[in-house]
Design an enzyme around this catalytic site. Structure first.
Site, PDB file in Angstrom:
ATOM      1  N   LYS A   1       1.108  -1.192  -0.311  1.00  0.00           N
ATOM      2  CA  LYS A   1       0.246  -0.269  -0.014  1.00  0.00           C
ATOM      3  C   LYS A   1       0.923   1.367   0.189  1.00  0.00           C
ATOM      4  O   LYS A   1       1.913   1.433   0.456  1.00  0.00           O
ATOM      5  CB  LYS A   1      -0.843  -0.151   1.291  1.00  0.00           C
ATOM      6  CG  LYS A   1      -0.233   0.370   2.257  1.00  0.00           C
ATOM      7  CD  LYS A   1      -1.197  -0.555   3.532  1.00  0.00           C
ATOM      8  CE  LYS A   1      -0.221  -0.267   5.226  1.00  0.00           C
ATOM      9  NZ  LYS A   1      -1.397  -1.093   6.054  1.00  0.00           N
TER      10      LYS A   1
ATOM     11  N   ARG B   1     -11.512  -0.322  13.921  1.00  0.00           N
ATOM     12  CA  ARG B   1     -10.939   0.156  12.923  1.00  0.00           C
ATOM     13  C   ARG B   1     -12.045  -0.947  11.647  1.00  0.00           C
ATOM     14  O   ARG B   1     -13.479   0.178  12.064  1.00  0.00           O
ATOM     15  CB  ARG B   1      -9.582  -0.010  12.364  1.00  0.00           C
ATOM     16  CG  ARG B   1      -9.712   1.469  11.432  1.00  0.00           C
ATOM     17  CD  ARG B   1      -7.849   1.042  11.030  1.00  0.00           C
ATOM     18  NE  ARG B   1      -7.090  -0.276  11.097  1.00  0.00           N
ATOM     19  CZ  ARG B   1      -6.005  -0.082  10.308  1.00  0.00           C
ATOM     20  NH1 ARG B   1      -4.948   0.445  10.742  1.00  0.00           N
ATOM     21  NH2 ARG B   1      -4.821  -1.098   9.661  1.00  0.00           N
TER      22      ARG B   1
ATOM     23  N   HIS C   1      -7.105  -7.695  12.521  1.00  0.00           N
ATOM     24  CA  HIS C   1      -5.485  -6.593  12.916  1.00  0.00           C
ATOM     25  C   HIS C   1      -4.492  -6.340  14.314  1.00  0.00           C
ATOM     26  O   HIS C   1      -5.446  -5.793  15.110  1.00  0.00           O
ATOM     27  CB  HIS C   1      -5.692  -5.113  12.010  1.00  0.00           C
ATOM     28  CG  HIS C   1      -4.635  -4.860  11.462  1.00  0.00           C
ATOM     29  ND1 HIS C   1      -3.674  -5.114  11.443  1.00  0.00           N
ATOM     30  CD2 HIS C   1      -4.204  -2.913  11.523  1.00  0.00           C
ATOM     31  CE1 HIS C   1      -2.417  -4.054  10.909  1.00  0.00           C
ATOM     32  NE2 HIS C   1      -2.552  -2.672  11.312  1.00  0.00           N
TER      33      HIS C   1
ATOM     34  N   ARG D   1       1.127 -10.524   7.308  1.00  0.00           N
ATOM     35  CA  ARG D   1       1.357  -9.854   6.327  1.00  0.00           C
ATOM     36  C   ARG D   1       2.365  -8.889   6.672  1.00  0.00           C
ATOM     37  O   ARG D   1       2.101  -8.136   7.770  1.00  0.00           O
ATOM     38  CB  ARG D   1      -0.034  -8.887   6.567  1.00  0.00           C
ATOM     39  CG  ARG D   1      -1.814  -9.805   6.213  1.00  0.00           C
ATOM     40  CD  ARG D   1      -2.520  -8.942   5.975  1.00  0.00           C
ATOM     41  NE  ARG D   1      -3.260  -7.844   7.506  1.00  0.00           N
ATOM     42  CZ  ARG D   1      -3.750  -8.450   8.970  1.00  0.00           C
ATOM     43  NH1 ARG D   1      -4.213  -9.937   8.667  1.00  0.00           N
ATOM     44  NH2 ARG D   1      -3.416  -7.612  10.354  1.00  0.00           N
TER      45      ARG D   1
ATOM     46  N   TYR E   1      15.416  31.054   5.271  1.00  0.00           N
ATOM     47  CA  TYR E   1      14.670  32.178   5.755  1.00  0.00           C
ATOM     48  C   TYR E   1      14.696  31.788   7.603  1.00  0.00           C
ATOM     49  O   TYR E   1      14.811  31.271   8.374  1.00  0.00           O
ATOM     50  CB  TYR E   1      13.310  30.784   5.828  1.00  0.00           C
ATOM     51  CG  TYR E   1      13.274  30.980   4.366  1.00  0.00           C
ATOM     52  CD1 TYR E   1      12.808  32.663   3.100  1.00  0.00           C
ATOM     53  CD2 TYR E   1      12.923  29.322   3.837  1.00  0.00           C
ATOM     54  CE1 TYR E   1      12.473  32.101   2.065  1.00  0.00           C
ATOM     55  CE2 TYR E   1      12.570  29.585   2.091  1.00  0.00           C
ATOM     56  CZ  TYR E   1      12.481  31.411   1.424  1.00  0.00           C
ATOM     57  OH  TYR E   1      12.060  30.804   0.211  1.00  0.00           O
TER      58      TYR E   1
ATOM     59  N   CYS F   1      13.998  24.736   2.705  1.00  0.00           N
ATOM     60  CA  CYS F   1      13.081  25.149   2.591  1.00  0.00           C
ATOM     61  C   CYS F   1      11.792  24.510   0.946  1.00  0.00           C
ATOM     62  O   CYS F   1      12.679  23.435   1.652  1.00  0.00           O
ATOM     63  CB  CYS F   1      13.656  26.428   1.135  1.00  0.00           C
ATOM     64  SG  CYS F   1      15.570  27.452   2.094  1.00  0.00           S
TER      65      CYS F   1
ATOM     66  N   ASP G   1      12.451  23.455  -1.379  1.00  0.00           N
ATOM     67  CA  ASP G   1      13.626  23.234  -2.717  1.00  0.00           C
ATOM     68  C   ASP G   1      15.258  22.208  -2.032  1.00  0.00           C
ATOM     69  O   ASP G   1      15.078  21.655  -2.877  1.00  0.00           O
ATOM     70  CB  ASP G   1      12.919  23.325  -3.859  1.00  0.00           C
ATOM     71  CG  ASP G   1      11.497  23.606  -4.267  1.00  0.00           C
ATOM     72  OD1 ASP G   1      11.319  22.816  -4.873  1.00  0.00           O
ATOM     73  OD2 ASP G   1      11.798  24.564  -4.482  1.00  0.00           O
TER      74      ASP G   1
HETATM   75  C1  LIG Z   1      -0.222  -2.176   6.961  1.00  0.00           C
HETATM   76  C2  LIG Z   1      -0.873  -2.858   7.404  1.00  0.00           C
HETATM   77  C3  LIG Z   1      -0.600  -4.257   7.447  1.00  0.00           C
HETATM   78  C4  LIG Z   1       1.198  -3.854   7.656  1.00  0.00           C
HETATM   79  O1  LIG Z   1       1.022  -3.115   8.792  1.00  0.00           O
HETATM   80  P1  LIG Z   1       3.417  -3.468   9.022  1.00  0.00           P
HETATM   81  O2  LIG Z   1       3.354  -3.441  10.327  1.00  0.00           O
HETATM   82  O3  LIG Z   1       3.875  -2.517   8.330  1.00  0.00           O
HETATM   83  O4  LIG Z   1       4.074  -4.877   9.071  1.00  0.00           O
HETATM   84  C5  LIG Z   1      -0.638  -5.421   7.324  1.00  0.00           C
HETATM   85  N1  LIG Z   1      -2.553  -5.366   7.619  1.00  0.00           N
HETATM   86  C6  LIG Z   1      -3.442  -4.361   7.866  1.00  0.00           C
HETATM   87  C7  LIG Z   1      -4.547  -4.240   7.724  1.00  0.00           C
HETATM   88  C8  LIG Z   1      -2.408  -2.977   7.198  1.00  0.00           C
HETATM   89  O5  LIG Z   1      -3.245  -1.896   7.304  1.00  0.00           O
END
Ligand SMILES: *Cc1c(COP(=O)(O)O)cnc(C)c1O
Length: 377
Positions: A41, A139, A168, A221, A267, A313, A315
Site C-alpha cells: 500500500k 477500525r 489486525h 501480512r 529564511y 526550504c 526545494d
Molecule cells: C498496513 C497493514 C499491514 C502491514 O503492517 P506493517 O506494520 O507495516 O507490517 C498489515 N495489515 C493491515 C490490515 C494493514 O493495514
C-alpha cells in the site's frame, strides 16, 4: 543508475534484492505452512508498489495487499497477475470491478456485505472476499458473532467466495500485553464460529510476525519490515534476523560557499556563522518530504556526519561542511556512507513520529531508481 544526466541529482535508490532477502528470511521464519502477503500500500511504503510487488513475488510471497481500490487496479494495470487483497473499505460499486479484475476485497460489515450480495448476480465472475473481524483495533470489521455470521451467510447465499478471515493487532509492536492477548483469543473464537474454515486465516503484521510466531495462522501480512525497517524500537531490539534496508536517499552538493562570522543562512536568518564556515546547498526540501522539522538532522558527506543548518526550504536546504568541498560531492540523506548510517528511525525520532511516516512522506518528485543487489544501505 537510470537517472537522466540533466536531472536534479536527488534520487531514492531501491535495492530490490534487499526486499527479496527480507521476504525470504520471513518465509523461512514462518515455515512452509504460512505464506507471506506482501503489503505494498501507499506506493509500496514510498518504494514503488509495482517493482516491490514483483520482487516480493519472486522471493516467494503468496499474495499482495493494498489499502485502496485505485492501488489494486494500478497493480493489475502494471501487469501483475498475483492475488491482490484490498485491506481497506471498498465502496459497494467497486465490488463489480473487483470481481472483473479478480481482486479480493474486505467485507467489513453485514450491511456492506448484503449490498454487495444484492449486486452479485450481475458480476462476470464470483467475487472473493476476506471477512474482517475487529478484535480491538476499533477500525474496520465486525465486533460480534451475530454480525460475523450474518456477513458470512449473506456472502454464501450470493455465491460470493469467503476466501479468508482476518483481524489486525493494535499493540503487537509493544511488550506482551493484555490488549494483544485479548485480540488473539477473540480472533481464534471468531474463526471457530464459521461453519467452514476459509482458505486463509491471517492476523499478523510485521511486529506480530516477529514477536508472536505462535499466532501466524495461514499467512502473515508483511509491510514495514519487507522494506528493511523495524516496526518499533522494541521490535528492532528483538528481531529474529537482521532486516536489510532497501531505500537510499541521496543527492549531491550543488553549491558551496564560505561564510564569515555573523553571516546568516535561510529564511528567518535563524542560523548565524560563528566564524569562517563552509556551507553547502542540497537540492532537496520539504516538497520532497524532507520536512522542516528535520532542521538539525545530519546527512553523510565524505563518510562524515554534517548538520542541516537553518530552516529547510521547499526545494533546498543547507548543510555545514567540515572544509571546502566541490559541487558534485555525493550526499546521503538516508542510508549508509563509509561507516556511518542514517536510518528512517533517526529521522522519525527527530520528528517525534514513526519510520512508516518518514518513508511514505518522500514525495513523487523524487525519482525512484532500482538496483538488483548492489546496494548496501
Ligand atoms: C498496513 C497493514 C499491514 C502491514 O503492517 P506493517 O506494520 O507495516 O507490517 C498489515 N495489515 C493491515 C490490515 C494493514 O493495514
Amino acid at each position: 543508475m537510470e537517472q537522466m544526466e540533466w536531472g536534479r541529482p536527488t534520487v531514492a535508490a531501491i535495492d530490490l534484492e534487499a526486499i527479496r532477502e527480507n521476504v525470504r528470511n520471513t518465509a523461512r521464519l514462518t515455515g512452509p505452512d504460512t505464506g507471506v502477503i506482501a503489503v505494498v500500500k501507499a506506493d509500496g511504503y514510498g518504494h514503488g508498489a509495482a517493482r516491490v510487488a514483483e520482487a516480493a513475488l519472486e522471493a516467494g510471497a503468496m499474495m499482495l495487499a493494498v489499502a485502496t481500490p485505485d492501488e489494486a487496479v494500478e497493480l493489475r494495470e502494471a501487469g501483475l497477475e498475483a492475488d491482490i487483497l484490498l485491506l481497506g473499505a471498498s465502496p459497494v460499486p467497486f465490488a463489480r470491478i473487483a470481481a472483473e479484475q479478480d481482486i479480493i476485497i474486505t467485507a467489513d460489515s453485514p450491511a456492506w456485505m448484503e449490498a454487495v450480495a444484492a449486486a452479485a448476480p450481475d458480476f462476470v465472475r464470483p467475487l472473493r472476499v476476506h471477512l474482517k473481524v475487529d478484535t480491538g483495533m476499533g477500525r474496520l470489521g465486525v465486533r460480534s458473532a451475530e454480525d460475523l455470521l450474518r456477513m458470512y451467510r449473506a456472502a454464501r447465499a450470493a455465491n460470493i467466495s469467503v476466501d479468508g478471515i482476518f483481524t489486525h493487532f493494535a499493540t503487537a509492536d509493544e511488550p506482551d500485553n493484555e490488549v494483544w492477548r485479548m485480540q488473539a483469543s477473540g480472533f481464534r473464537e471468531a474463526v471457530e464460529l464459521l461453519p467452514e474454515r476459509p482458505r486463509l486465516v491471517h492476523a499478523s503484521n510485521s511486529a506480530a510476525t516477529f514477536m508472536h510466531p505462535e499466532c501466524k495462522f495461514d499467512a502473515v501480512r508483511l509491510g514495514i519490515s519487507m522494506y528493511g525497517i523495524a516496526p518499533s524500537d522494541f521490535v528492532r531490539e528483538r528481531l529474529p534476523f537482521p532486516l536489510r534496508p532497501a531505500l537510499m536517499l541521496s543527492t549531491e552538493l550543488v553549491h558551496v560557499k564560505r561564510l564569515g562570522r555573523g553571516d546568516t543562512v535561510s529564511y528567518g536568518a535563524t542560523y548565524r556563522a560563528q566564524g569562517d564556515e563552509w556551507v553547502g546547498t542540497l537540492p532537496i526540501g520539504y516538497a520532497d518530504g524532507l520536512l522542516r522539522g528535520q532542521s538539525g538532522q545530519d546527512v553523510l558527506i565524505g563518510g562524515r556526519r554534517c548538520r542541516i543548518v537553518g530552516r529547510i526550504c521547499m526545494d533546498q536546504c543547507m548543510v555545514r561542511l567540515p572544509h571546502e568541498m566541490a559541487p558534485g560531492e555525493p550526499v546521503v540523506l538516508l542510508g549508509k556512507q563509509g561507516n556511518e548510517r542514517v536510518s528512517p528511525d533517526e529521522w522519525a525520532e527527530r520528528l517525534g513520529t514513526i519510520p512508516y511516516e518518514v518513508v511514505v512522506t518522500l514525495s513523487k518528485r523524487i525519482p525512484r531508481v532500482y538496483l538488483q543487489g548492489r546496494g548496501e544501505y
